[in-house]
Design a protein around this motif. Sequence first.
Motif, PDB file in Angstrom:
ATOM      1  N   VAL A  74       0.863  -1.186   0.000  1.00 38.11           N
ATOM      2  CA  VAL A  74       0.000   0.000   0.000  1.00 38.11           C
ATOM      3  C   VAL A  74       0.895   1.230   0.000  1.00 38.11           C
ATOM      4  CG1 VAL A  74      -1.869   1.199   1.168  1.00 38.11           C
ATOM      5  CG2 VAL A  74      -1.695  -1.276   1.351  1.00 38.11           C
ATOM      6  N   LYS A  75       0.726   2.084  -0.994  1.00 35.20           N
ATOM      7  CA  LYS A  75       1.530   3.311  -1.070  1.00 35.20           C
ATOM      8  C   LYS A  75       0.611   4.526  -0.923  1.00 35.20           C
ATOM      9  CE  LYS A  75       1.492   3.560  -6.105  1.00 35.20           C
ATOM     10  NZ  LYS A  75       2.293   3.620  -7.315  1.00 35.20           N
ATOM     11  N   ASN A  76       1.186   5.666  -0.633  1.00 29.53           N
ATOM     12  CA  ASN A  76       0.464   6.931  -0.399  1.00 29.53           C
ATOM     13  C   ASN A  76      -0.551   6.808   0.732  1.00 29.53           C
ATOM     14  OD1 ASN A  76       1.769   8.402  -2.441  1.00 29.53           O
ATOM     15  ND2 ASN A  76       0.380   7.566  -3.987  1.00 29.53           N
ATOM     16  N   VAL A  77      -0.202   6.110   1.785  1.00 27.42           N
ATOM     17  CA  VAL A  77      -1.147   5.872   2.868  1.00 27.42           C
ATOM     18  C   VAL A  77      -1.464   7.149   3.644  1.00 27.42           C
ATOM     19  CG1 VAL A  77       0.492   5.243   4.660  1.00 27.42           C
ATOM     20  CG2 VAL A  77      -1.740   4.172   4.627  1.00 27.42           C
ATOM     21  N   GLU A  78      -0.580   8.141   3.598  1.00 31.59           N
ATOM     22  CA  GLU A  78      -0.852   9.394   4.313  1.00 31.59           C
ATOM     23  C   GLU A  78      -1.984  10.175   3.667  1.00 31.59           C
ATOM     24  OE1 GLU A  78       1.771  10.579   0.974  1.00 31.59           O
ATOM     25  OE2 GLU A  78       1.759   8.898   2.363  1.00 31.59           O
ATOM     26  N   GLN A  79      -2.376   9.819   2.429  1.00 25.19           N
ATOM     27  CA  GLN A  79      -3.456  10.507   1.727  1.00 25.19           C
ATOM     28  C   GLN A  79      -4.781   9.750   1.801  1.00 25.19           C
ATOM     29  OE1 GLN A  79      -2.083  11.363  -2.219  1.00 25.19           O
ATOM     30  NE2 GLN A  79      -0.225  12.364  -1.490  1.00 25.19           N
ATOM     31  N   ALA A  80      -4.835   8.666   2.568  1.00 24.48           N
ATOM     32  CA  ALA A  80      -6.093   7.944   2.770  1.00 24.48           C
ATOM     33  C   ALA A  80      -7.018   8.789   3.640  1.00 24.48           C
ATOM     34  CB  ALA A  80      -5.833   6.595   3.424  1.00 24.48           C
ATOM     35  N   LYS A  81      -8.313   8.664   3.425  1.00 25.93           N
ATOM     36  CA  LYS A  81      -9.292   9.531   4.084  1.00 25.93           C
ATOM     37  C   LYS A  81     -10.246   8.725   4.961  1.00 25.93           C
ATOM     38  CE  LYS A  81      -8.151  13.051   1.343  1.00 25.93           C
ATOM     39  NZ  LYS A  81      -7.165  13.969   1.764  1.00 25.93           N
ATOM     40  N   PHE A  82     -10.759   9.395   5.974  1.00 30.26           N
ATOM     41  CA  PHE A  82     -11.857   8.875   6.788  1.00 30.26           C
ATOM     42  C   PHE A  82     -13.125   9.594   6.381  1.00 30.26           C
ATOM     43  CE2 PHE A  82      -8.314   7.669   9.441  1.00 30.26           C
ATOM     44  CZ  PHE A  82      -8.720   6.472  10.001  1.00 30.26           C
ATOM     45  N   THR A  83     -14.254   8.916   6.438  1.00 26.03           N
ATOM     46  CA  THR A  83     -15.527   9.568   6.136  1.00 26.03           C
ATOM     47  C   THR A  83     -16.090  10.190   7.414  1.00 26.03           C
ATOM     48  OG1 THR A  83     -16.701   7.489   6.490  1.00 26.03           O
ATOM     49  CG2 THR A  83     -16.069   8.009   4.234  1.00 26.03           C
ATOM     50  N   PRO A 107      -6.955   8.920  15.107  1.00 23.32           N
ATOM     51  CA  PRO A 107      -6.180   8.930  13.862  1.00 23.32           C
ATOM     52  C   PRO A 107      -5.461  10.255  13.617  1.00 23.32           C
ATOM     53  CG  PRO A 107      -8.330   7.968  13.475  1.00 23.32           C
ATOM     54  CD  PRO A 107      -8.332   8.492  14.874  1.00 23.32           C
ATOM     55  N   GLU A 108      -6.044  11.342  14.072  1.00 20.71           N
ATOM     56  CA  GLU A 108      -5.418  12.653  13.918  1.00 20.71           C
ATOM     57  C   GLU A 108      -4.097  12.717  14.696  1.00 20.71           C
ATOM     58  OE1 GLU A 108      -6.981  17.240  14.064  1.00 20.71           O
ATOM     59  OE2 GLU A 108      -7.629  15.890  15.668  1.00 20.71           O
ATOM     60  N   LYS A 109      -4.093  12.190  15.928  1.00 19.87           N
ATOM     61  CA  LYS A 109      -2.873  12.181  16.733  1.00 19.87           C
ATOM     62  C   LYS A 109      -1.838  11.207  16.175  1.00 19.87           C
ATOM     63  CE  LYS A 109      -5.047  13.633  21.025  1.00 19.87           C
ATOM     64  NZ  LYS A 109      -5.483  13.212  22.365  1.00 19.87           N
ATOM     65  N   LEU A 110      -2.305  10.104  15.584  1.00 23.15           N
ATOM     66  CA  LEU A 110      -1.373   9.164  14.965  1.00 23.15           C
ATOM     67  C   LEU A 110      -0.643   9.820  13.798  1.00 23.15           C
ATOM     68  CD1 LEU A 110      -3.336   5.786  14.910  1.00 23.15           C
ATOM     69  CD2 LEU A 110      -1.207   6.264  16.100  1.00 23.15           C
ATOM     70  N   LEU A 111      -1.360  10.626  13.029  1.00 21.91           N
ATOM     71  CA  LEU A 111      -0.744  11.329  11.902  1.00 21.91           C
ATOM     72  C   LEU A 111       0.251  12.383  12.398  1.00 21.91           C
ATOM     73  CD1 LEU A 111      -0.892  11.253   8.835  1.00 21.91           C
ATOM     74  CD2 LEU A 111      -2.527  13.119   8.931  1.00 21.91           C
ATOM     75  N   GLU A 112      -0.081  13.050  13.518  1.00 17.59           N
ATOM     76  CA  GLU A 112       0.835  14.030  14.106  1.00 17.59           C
ATOM     77  C   GLU A 112       2.106  13.365  14.622  1.00 17.59           C
ATOM     78  OE1 GLU A 112      -1.305  16.056  17.172  1.00 17.59           O
ATOM     79  OE2 GLU A 112      -2.675  17.026  15.764  1.00 17.59           O
ATOM     80  N   LYS A 113       1.981  12.116  15.108  1.00 17.61           N
ATOM     81  CA  LYS A 113       3.137  11.378  15.627  1.00 17.61           C
ATOM     82  C   LYS A 113       3.969  10.761  14.508  1.00 17.61           C
ATOM     83  CE  LYS A 113       2.243   9.667  20.148  1.00 17.61           C
ATOM     84  NZ  LYS A 113       2.008   8.470  20.943  1.00 17.61           N
ATOM     85  N   ASN A 114       3.662  11.102  13.261  1.00 19.61           N
ATOM     86  CA  ASN A 114       4.370  10.599  12.088  1.00 19.61           C
ATOM     87  C   ASN A 114       4.186   9.089  11.916  1.00 19.61           C
ATOM     88  OD1 ASN A 114       5.753  10.987   9.763  1.00 19.61           O
ATOM     89  ND2 ASN A 114       7.773  11.092  10.691  1.00 19.61           N
ATOM     90  N   LYS A 115       2.960   8.607  12.186  1.00 20.66           N
ATOM     91  CA  LYS A 115       2.603   7.204  11.970  1.00 20.66           C
ATOM     92  C   LYS A 115       1.361   7.158  11.069  1.00 20.66           C
ATOM     93  CE  LYS A 115       4.298   5.517  16.393  1.00 20.66           C
ATOM     94  NZ  LYS A 115       3.935   4.783  17.613  1.00 20.66           N
ATOM     95  N   PRO A 116       1.479   7.528   9.794  1.00 17.09           N
ATOM     96  CA  PRO A 116       0.294   7.617   8.950  1.00 17.09           C
ATOM     97  C   PRO A 116      -0.333   6.268   8.621  1.00 17.09           C
ATOM     98  CG  PRO A 116       2.257   7.981   7.647  1.00 17.09           C
ATOM     99  CD  PRO A 116       2.689   7.910   9.080  1.00 17.09           C
ATOM    100  N   GLY A 117       0.427   5.203   8.599  1.00 20.69           N
ATOM    101  CA  GLY A 117      -0.114   3.900   8.230  1.00 20.69           C
ATOM    102  C   GLY A 117      -0.665   3.103   9.388  1.00 20.69           C
ATOM    103  N   GLU A 118      -0.535   3.622  10.600  1.00 20.45           N
ATOM    104  CA  GLU A 118      -0.943   2.859  11.778  1.00 20.45           C
ATOM    105  C   GLU A 118      -2.454   2.651  11.843  1.00 20.45           C
ATOM    106  OE1 GLU A 118       0.186   0.552  14.933  1.00 20.45           O
ATOM    107  OE2 GLU A 118       1.488   1.602  13.521  1.00 20.45           O
ATOM    108  N   SER A 119      -3.247   3.654  11.441  1.00 21.37           N
ATOM    109  CA  SER A 119      -4.709   3.488  11.487  1.00 21.37           C
ATOM    110  C   SER A 119      -5.167   2.445  10.469  1.00 21.37           C
ATOM    111  CB  SER A 119      -5.413   4.825  11.258  1.00 21.37           C
ATOM    112  OG  SER A 119      -5.032   5.375  10.026  1.00 21.37           O
ATOM    113  N   LEU A 120      -4.541   2.403   9.297  1.00 22.05           N
ATOM    114  CA  LEU A 120      -4.880   1.373   8.308  1.00 22.05           C
ATOM    115  C   LEU A 120      -4.444   0.000   8.798  1.00 22.05           C
ATOM    116  CD1 LEU A 120      -5.934   0.594   5.500  1.00 22.05           C
ATOM    117  CD2 LEU A 120      -3.635   1.007   4.642  1.00 22.05           C
ATOM    118  N   LYS A 121      -3.278  -0.070   9.414  1.00 23.17           N
ATOM    119  CA  LYS A 121      -2.786  -1.352   9.928  1.00 23.17           C
ATOM    120  C   LYS A 121      -3.700  -1.888  11.026  1.00 23.17           C
ATOM    121  CE  LYS A 121       1.380  -3.489  11.771  1.00 23.17           C
ATOM    122  NZ  LYS A 121       2.765  -3.266  12.201  1.00 23.17           N
TER     123      LYS A 121
END
Length: 172
Positions: A74-83, A107-121
């Motif tokens: 999975v690439k570009n995971v930082e651009q995945a969206k939540f509804t 998920p917002e805090k995960l992205l701030e912590k530089n873990k963009p793929g963690e919510s998908l994982k």
Amino acid sequence: MQGKYKIDFISNNSINPRTMTKFLKQSELSSNWFEIDAKNAVVGRLASIIAMIVRGKNKTTFTPHMDDGDFVVVKNVEQAKFTGKKFKDKKYYRHTGHPGGIKEITPEKLLEKNKPGESLKLAVKRMLPGGVLGRKQLTKVKIYAGEEHPHAAQNPTLIDLGKLNSKNLIRN
């Protein structure tokens, strides 16, 4: 009454080898590689597609107790969206094992912590079976931020999420 409901167990052919389900052996398993671009993809829908491929449910040789799944990049995971408001309001819980040790993160805090793929994982992990088999299947998911990934040598097949279902992508 006896003659009306007589059942003959001797002629039951349910254990006939010709009618039994064929299970694969470990030596007959083969894995393919797939690549998914997560740009503007809905996280839950993306996770369900990934979980299906990693489990091997897209194959006719699916065996529930064996790891017959394929690898997914999975690439570009930082651009995945939540509804909806899930990006700010959704909470992931974990426990440290100590009394009062419940922790939560969004998920917002995960992205701030530089873990963009963690919510998908986490979403994929919760769609896989628990235990040893699920943990082994989760290692077949390779998540990367950005376009580049080190799995080009495997020649992964590209899966277009928009062609599978138009609801898989969020149109801006």
